[in-house]
Design a protein around this motif. Sequence first.
Motif, PDB file in Angstrom:
ATOM      1  N   ALA A  26     -11.575  -8.832   6.538  1.00 41.85           N
ATOM      2  CA  ALA A  26     -10.714  -7.778   7.076  1.00 41.85           C
ATOM      3  C   ALA A  26      -9.511  -8.326   7.834  1.00 41.85           C
ATOM      4  N   TRP A  27      -9.611  -9.554   8.347  1.00 43.44           N
ATOM      5  CA  TRP A  27      -8.492 -10.120   9.100  1.00 43.44           C
ATOM      6  C   TRP A  27      -7.260 -10.346   8.213  1.00 43.44           C
ATOM      7  N   LEU A  28      -7.478 -10.325   6.888  1.00 41.85           N
ATOM      8  CA  LEU A  28      -6.367 -10.529   5.954  1.00 41.85           C
ATOM      9  C   LEU A  28      -5.691  -9.234   5.527  1.00 41.85           C
ATOM     10  N   PHE A  29      -6.254  -8.085   5.964  1.00 41.11           N
ATOM     11  CA  PHE A  29      -5.792  -6.827   5.381  1.00 41.11           C
ATOM     12  C   PHE A  29      -4.291  -6.630   5.531  1.00 41.11           C
ATOM     13  N   TRP A  30      -3.760  -6.749   6.736  1.00 41.74           N
ATOM     14  CA  TRP A  30      -2.345  -6.426   6.942  1.00 41.74           C
ATOM     15  C   TRP A  30      -1.423  -7.515   6.413  1.00 41.74           C
ATOM     16  N   GLN A  31      -1.996  -8.655   5.996  1.00 38.13           N
ATOM     17  CA  GLN A  31      -1.190  -9.679   5.333  1.00 38.13           C
ATOM     18  C   GLN A  31      -1.100  -9.424   3.829  1.00 38.13           C
ATOM     19  N   GLU A  32      -2.219  -8.979   3.226  1.00 40.17           N
ATOM     20  CA  GLU A  32      -2.303  -8.971   1.772  1.00 40.17           C
ATOM     21  C   GLU A  32      -2.326  -7.587   1.132  1.00 40.17           C
ATOM     22  N   ALA A  33      -2.618  -6.550   1.907  1.00 44.81           N
ATOM     23  CA  ALA A  33      -2.750  -5.215   1.310  1.00 44.81           C
ATOM     24  C   ALA A  33      -1.405  -4.730   0.764  1.00 44.81           C
ATOM     25  N   ASP A  34      -1.483  -4.004  -0.357  1.00 46.23           N
ATOM     26  CA  ASP A  34      -0.265  -3.398  -0.876  1.00 46.23           C
ATOM     27  C   ASP A  34      -0.018  -2.060  -0.174  1.00 46.23           C
ATOM     28  N   ASP A  35       1.099  -1.419  -0.488  1.00 45.26           N
ATOM     29  CA  ASP A  35       1.450  -0.189   0.208  1.00 45.26           C
ATOM     30  C   ASP A  35       0.406   0.897   0.015  1.00 45.26           C
ATOM     31  N   GLY A  36      -0.174   0.991  -1.160  1.00 47.57           N
ATOM     32  CA  GLY A  36      -1.191   2.001  -1.394  1.00 47.57           C
ATOM     33  C   GLY A  36      -2.420   1.785  -0.543  1.00 47.57           C
ATOM     34  N   GLN A  37      -2.855   0.531  -0.422  1.00 46.94           N
ATOM     35  CA  GLN A  37      -4.011   0.220   0.416  1.00 46.94           C
ATOM     36  C   GLN A  37      -3.703   0.486   1.890  1.00 46.94           C
ATOM     37  N   ARG A  38      -2.509   0.165   2.302  1.00 46.76           N
ATOM     38  CA  ARG A  38      -2.119   0.412   3.693  1.00 46.76           C
ATOM     39  C   ARG A  38      -2.091   1.908   3.987  1.00 46.76           C
ATOM     40  N   ARG A  39      -1.552   2.668   3.042  1.00 45.73           N
ATOM     41  CA  ARG A  39      -1.483   4.110   3.243  1.00 45.73           C
ATOM     42  C   ARG A  39      -2.895   4.710   3.317  1.00 45.73           C
ATOM     43  N   ALA A  40      -3.777   4.254   2.441  1.00 45.68           N
ATOM     44  CA  ALA A  40      -5.151   4.746   2.463  1.00 45.68           C
ATOM     45  C   ALA A  40      -5.847   4.391   3.776  1.00 45.68           C
ATOM     46  N   GLN A  41      -5.558   3.200   4.294  1.00 42.47           N
ATOM     47  CA  GLN A  41      -6.159   2.805   5.563  1.00 42.47           C
ATOM     48  C   GLN A  41      -5.701   3.702   6.704  1.00 42.47           C
ATOM     49  N   LEU A  42      -4.411   3.969   6.775  1.00 38.98           N
ATOM     50  CA  LEU A  42      -3.900   4.832   7.832  1.00 38.98           C
ATOM     51  C   LEU A  42      -4.450   6.256   7.690  1.00 38.98           C
ATOM     52  N   GLU A  43      -4.633   6.712   6.474  1.00 36.55           N
ATOM     53  CA  GLU A  43      -5.243   8.033   6.285  1.00 36.55           C
ATOM     54  C   GLU A  43      -6.696   8.036   6.736  1.00 36.55           C
ATOM     55  N   ARG A  44      -7.410   6.942   6.486  1.00 39.98           N
ATOM     56  CA  ARG A  44      -8.795   6.844   6.957  1.00 39.98           C
ATOM     57  C   ARG A  44      -8.831   6.893   8.487  1.00 39.98           C
ATOM     58  N   GLN A  45      -7.923   6.189   9.128  1.00 48.53           N
ATOM     59  CA  GLN A  45      -7.877   6.206  10.597  1.00 48.53           C
ATOM     60  C   GLN A  45      -7.513   7.598  11.115  1.00 48.53           C
TER      61      GLN A  45
END
Length: 578
Positions: A26-45
């Motif tokens: 998980a420590w790599l998420f904000w380094q490697e995630a694409d925009d779709g993954q980032r958007r899904a993460q923020l929606e989960r939060q």
Amino acid sequence: MDIPPQAAPAPHDSPSQDPRHLDYDAWLFWQEADDGQRRAQLERQAALTRACGAEIGARTFVSGLAMVAPDSLRLGADSYIAAHAYVTGTLHVGDDCTLNPFTVVRGTVTLGNGVRVGAHTSILGFNHSMAPDRPVFRQPTTARGITIGDDVWIGSNAVVVDGVTIGDHAVVGAGAVVTKDVPDWAVVAGNPARRIRDRRAPGRTGAPTRHRAAADRIAALAERAAAQAVTLIDRCWDPGATAPDGTPTGRYTDAPGAAPTLRAHADAVEIADLLLGTAPAQLTPADHIGRLRQNQDPRTGLTPLLGTDGRHGPAPTGLADGGSHYHVLSLGYALDLLGARFDHPVHAVADLTPEALVAHLEGLPWRDAGWSAGATVDTLGTALRWNAGRTPASPLTETFFGWLLTHADPVTGMWSRARPADGLLQPVNGFYRATRGSFAQFGLPLPHPRAAVDTVLGHAADDRHFGPGRTTACNVLDVAHPLWLAGRQTRHRADEVREWAYARIDGIAGQWVDGEGFPFCFPPLSGPVTAGHRPGLQGTEMWLATLWYIADLLGLAESLGFRPRGVHRPEPAIDTRP
């Protein structure tokens, strides 16, 4: 929702091109995630925020493969919950914390900053009864909660049971079963977990020489202070002083030859509690309580100063009578240490309407006298603390904090501005007094902790207020406590804070006078010496408390063997947790 900018990936850190690896790494998420993954993460939060009012900091990550169903969640910046974690109950997590795959965190659990929890670890902030009169599955549950400090490493497959507190900088070995509190800096392992060594002790890497030297210096001072506590209190007892009715009864003075004061009596109680764990020997506990309560004005709940003859002055007229303000703190906490309280609520505060309280706060001299304004806030907050449960419910506390939160400068963290004549002295000293009686006393987070650290460190570098003949207990406490309090929320400039703390140890320890204690102000290298440069009860009480905060900034507080429990206590005086 704003999506944080995507950083360039670090190829050597990425074990797989399978996108699911980010749920585990998980420590790599904000380094490697694409925009779709980032958007899904923020929606989960956002969904967690809607479901339980979650407070989630920047650059956090909650895996979609984790079962996260808390009643209350606070997740600090740069923290993450990895795949297959199971989270329920009340979880409050600081910054830079990790819950690795398959961790179980249930019940009421609080983590500080920089906590690492290894995979398959269980932190269980509740328990079952096991009385023999019914099956276990019918037993009621109990919950005391678990608190884990800052900079803690818990190895994989460990179990932490309900009611445990793990101190700052501790290490829990893999597979350990923690059933008892773990002190700061302790390394524990086994079932049940037992202390193996101090993390700072020489090992494979060794402990820093400066750290050991500081620990030894403050431990030696604390030992001297405890051994001399009876003598330094007794020298400030004037057996010839008289009671208000003229009866000779004895009174405490700050130093031999000074006039008796109630502040000196309170300081004697604080020092005895800190170093001896008992009340001063000159009076029985019941007599101490009677003296400290004596002549509290029943109309205002305030206590006047003693006159030069040792008798009480005229009754205070109300909050405008600033001379009686510090008695709300000093006498109130001395009584608290003795297991008592004021006879009367502080009506001068309890009788305010919310509108009157706001008007009073607005009318304080924030522009020209920040310390005076902050001291009044300290009095108001402490009066609210003593009045809790003794006066009819009112929105005064909410009004009080609402005003402070909305009037703190987000750039400086202060309520006052610097002045050409003395720089940041008034804003920082006023900040200490205001926050001691409010956010610290009620256990609430500061509004702008990073800005406050910047401002306080800027003030600490001003030679006009620190050095021989200039350094006072007030000025150093007013730096140490804000840095310590802000440090509960942020690691901002932590290395500089530690350097400042290290640099204070020898100077403070060198001011101790055997049998007499600390002077309030460091004596000048030459020139006249005033009463403030001579050892007394006020200087001794304040420097001992200041030394505790400085030591704790370095992770050395346990070396002192004491912990303030009165005016300068580090724990909140009121539990405001939901």
